[in-house]
Design a protein around this motif. Sequence first.
Motif, PDB file in Angstrom:
ATOM      1  N   UNK A   1       0.912  -1.375  -0.181  1.00 37.09           N
ATOM      2  CA  UNK A   1       0.100  -0.005  -0.085  1.00 37.09           C
ATOM      3  C   UNK A   1       0.728   1.272   0.115  1.00 37.09           C
ATOM      4  N   UNK A   2       2.217   0.957   0.368  1.00 38.35           N
ATOM      5  CA  UNK A   2       2.952   2.363   0.155  1.00 38.35           C
ATOM      6  C   UNK A   2       4.146   2.029  -0.787  1.00 38.35           C
ATOM      7  N   UNK A   3       3.830   1.094  -1.707  1.00 36.78           N
ATOM      8  CA  UNK A   3       5.016   0.821  -2.792  1.00 36.78           C
ATOM      9  C   UNK A   3       4.194   1.553  -3.820  1.00 36.78           C
ATOM     10  N   UNK A   4       5.103   2.785  -4.351  1.00 42.16           N
ATOM     11  CA  UNK A   4       4.698   3.534  -5.514  1.00 42.16           C
ATOM     12  C   UNK A   4       4.502   2.467  -6.679  1.00 42.16           C
ATOM     13  N   UNK A   5       5.554   1.716  -7.024  1.00 41.50           N
ATOM     14  CA  UNK A   5       5.322   0.865  -8.339  1.00 41.50           C
ATOM     15  C   UNK A   5       3.865   0.068  -8.249  1.00 41.50           C
ATOM     16  N   UNK A   6       3.560  -0.100  -7.120  1.00 41.06           N
ATOM     17  CA  UNK A   6       2.240  -1.217  -7.049  1.00 41.06           C
ATOM     18  C   UNK A   6       1.014  -0.105  -7.500  1.00 41.06           C
ATOM     19  N   UNK A   7       1.100   0.969  -7.272  1.00 40.56           N
ATOM     20  CA  UNK A   7      -0.047   1.748  -7.950  1.00 40.56           C
ATOM     21  C   UNK A   7       0.098   1.974  -9.291  1.00 40.56           C
ATOM     22  N   UNK A   8       1.113   2.097 -10.107  1.00 38.07           N
ATOM     23  CA  UNK A   8       1.485   2.308 -11.445  1.00 38.07           C
ATOM     24  C   UNK A   8       1.149   1.079 -12.010  1.00 38.07           C
ATOM     25  N   UNK A   9       1.677  -0.113 -11.417  1.00 41.99           N
ATOM     26  CA  UNK A   9       1.164  -1.333 -12.183  1.00 41.99           C
ATOM     27  C   UNK A   9      -0.190  -1.718 -12.112  1.00 41.99           C
ATOM     28  N   UNK A  10      -0.705  -1.474 -10.811  1.00 45.24           N
ATOM     29  CA  UNK A  10      -2.114  -1.882 -10.683  1.00 45.24           C
ATOM     30  C   UNK A  10      -3.085  -1.049 -11.885  1.00 45.24           C
ATOM     31  N   UNK A  11      -2.691   0.289 -11.755  1.00 39.19           N
ATOM     32  CA  UNK A  11      -3.528   1.087 -12.880  1.00 39.19           C
ATOM     33  C   UNK A  11      -3.433   0.592 -14.261  1.00 39.19           C
ATOM     34  N   UNK A  12      -2.168   0.454 -14.548  1.00 40.45           N
ATOM     35  CA  UNK A  12      -1.937  -0.212 -15.944  1.00 40.45           C
ATOM     36  C   UNK A  12      -2.486  -1.457 -16.294  1.00 40.45           C
ATOM     37  N   UNK A  13      -2.311  -2.372 -15.295  1.00 47.09           N
ATOM     38  CA  UNK A  13      -2.937  -3.745 -15.315  1.00 47.09           C
ATOM     39  C   UNK A  13      -4.682  -3.650 -15.617  1.00 47.09           C
ATOM     40  N   UNK A  14      -5.324  -2.653 -15.064  1.00 44.26           N
ATOM     41  CA  UNK A  14      -6.810  -2.636 -15.204  1.00 44.26           C
ATOM     42  C   UNK A  14      -6.995  -1.976 -16.305  1.00 44.26           C
ATOM     43  N   UNK A  15      -6.299  -0.903 -16.847  1.00 41.15           N
ATOM     44  CA  UNK A  15      -6.362  -0.089 -17.956  1.00 41.15           C
ATOM     45  C   UNK A  15      -6.314  -0.936 -19.303  1.00 41.15           C
ATOM     46  N   UNK A  16      -5.051  -1.619 -19.325  1.00 43.96           N
ATOM     47  CA  UNK A  16      -4.866  -2.430 -20.567  1.00 43.96           C
ATOM     48  C   UNK A  16      -5.503  -3.983 -20.469  1.00 43.96           C
ATOM     49  N   UNK A  17      -6.242  -4.353 -19.252  1.00 44.39           N
ATOM     50  CA  UNK A  17      -7.197  -5.282 -19.331  1.00 44.39           C
ATOM     51  C   UNK A  17      -6.302  -6.800 -18.953  1.00 44.39           C
ATOM     52  N   UNK A  18      -5.400  -6.718 -18.480  1.00 36.77           N
ATOM     53  CA  UNK A  18      -4.377  -7.649 -18.244  1.00 36.77           C
ATOM     54  C   UNK A  18      -2.710  -7.496 -17.712  1.00 36.77           C
ATOM     55  N   UNK A  19      -2.072  -8.214 -17.403  1.00 32.86           N
ATOM     56  CA  UNK A  19      -0.637  -8.322 -16.999  1.00 32.86           C
ATOM     57  C   UNK A  19       0.180  -7.802 -18.339  1.00 32.86           C
ATOM     58  N   UNK A  20       1.012  -6.871 -18.111  1.00 33.73           N
ATOM     59  CA  UNK A  20       1.709  -6.149 -19.076  1.00 33.73           C
ATOM     60  C   UNK A  20       3.134  -6.208 -18.566  1.00 33.73           C
ATOM     61  N   UNK A  21       3.714  -6.734 -17.756  1.00 32.78           N
ATOM     62  CA  UNK A  21       5.054  -6.431 -17.219  1.00 32.78           C
ATOM     63  C   UNK A  21       6.094  -6.931 -18.516  1.00 32.78           C
ATOM     64  N   UNK A  22       5.760  -7.972 -19.033  1.00 29.10           N
ATOM     65  CA  UNK A  22       6.648  -8.797 -20.046  1.00 29.10           C
ATOM     66  C   UNK A  22       6.848  -7.699 -21.323  1.00 29.10           C
ATOM     67  N   UNK A  23       5.828  -6.919 -21.338  1.00 23.63           N
ATOM     68  CA  UNK A  23       5.966  -6.045 -22.554  1.00 23.63           C
ATOM     69  C   UNK A  23       6.532  -4.760 -22.044  1.00 23.63           C
ATOM     70  N   UNK A  24       6.743  -4.344 -20.988  1.00 24.84           N
ATOM     71  CA  UNK A  24       7.213  -3.076 -20.480  1.00 24.84           C
ATOM     72  C   UNK A  24       8.715  -3.036 -19.925  1.00 24.84           C
TER      73      UNK A  24
END
Length: 420
Positions: free
Chosen positions: A397-420
């Motif tokens: 809850x205090x990890x900045x990367x978690x918020x960026x990855x969470x928002x991106x995950x929901x916006x793109x409709x799935x996991x995206x770490x392999x592409x970034x």
Amino acid sequence: MVERYIDAARSNADGSHEAAFFLADHYAVYDYDRGRVNDGVHAVAGLGFGQPFSPVGPDQGLDAALKGRGDHARTGFQFRGAQYARVDLTTGIGDKGVGRLAAWALPVVNGAGLDAAFNGRAPTREGKAYFFQGARYCRYDWARERPDPGYPRPIASLPGMAPPFAAGVDAAADGEGPYARTGFLFKGGHYLRVSWDPPGGGGPCVDGTPRGIQDDWPGLVELLTAGKAKAQALVWIADAMRHLAVPFDPLFATALATHFHVAPTAGAHEKATTIRLVQAQFTRVLTALGESSIRFRFRTAGESMELDHNAEAPAAYFWDTRINFTPRFVALGPAKRASAVLLETVRAVDPASAPASANVPDWYVTDAEAGRLGVPRRRPDPRWTMRYDEMSTAAALHNPSAYAAFARHLSLGGESRAST
């Protein structure tokens, strides 16, 4: 495809020696006297235009812009598609009405907008404006408010024109202050100088070869790309907030478990508490991003190390209430820039997120998780005491990367770490 860094540009009020440069739905102001961008990234919507001149989103922007001359010297013109809008450069207030591009009587291709525009200078070109569309340009007379005869002409016909620019340009700008007898053309990451009064006489000509914008316009590309990254981050956050408001679908459950480590089998109270805390954090982030005009700042690598005490210049970082961007920011690429803006803003609004050790990158995962995601395995790094997928909910809850990855995950409709 070559990335576009500038959509449009126009000078500000007479005597300011400044110009507004636009990319997507934001703009930055360049000071010709200081030879540097001013701090702050501003939303085009803040100029008060009506639709469609208050675009919102990373893919929305102006086609061209131009400062008026003669009777129109107090007016800035913004062009988009078949329409244009005006702003009073003295008050900074935009006109909510729109006009038709056809009123300029320019010989443009029907249904297509302009690409760029700037003004002539020096004795032979004062009172003229140049409009670019595709591989052609047209000269316009401000006094007659009509195009000059004999146009359009090929951009390639301008003496000294470089081949990449002859096919078309992204933007053009008037030089101001010490550059008052110079015009600038932009394409991708490069620019050309146009000399209106070249040494030895003669007509206007291109002065030199293409040069890198980042090399000669300190901070301009950095803050423009920061504004576009902010626009993308806002899209991700908006999508995340919609899911947080109605958290029942499988995608949301997976994202919550992946980034905040709340299992689908967790109790209703645990889920509700985490959702409420995540929503509150995103609300604070939205407020801070709305203050980009006072929070976003350019730093050279030297300034980052000397003034902000960094051992080396990060691409983006939070320091002293500001979110700072260095020349390294541009090299990140669009998706990573948006993630950087979002996570650094989390650090700006949450003191518990500010320490470097609190930000565990979403790619710093266990070997098993790396294999599942298809990302490289990472050796243990002393900067972090745990891997991203091993964090507790309280830590996440205090990890900045978690918020960026969470928002991106929901916006793109799935996991995206392999592409970034």
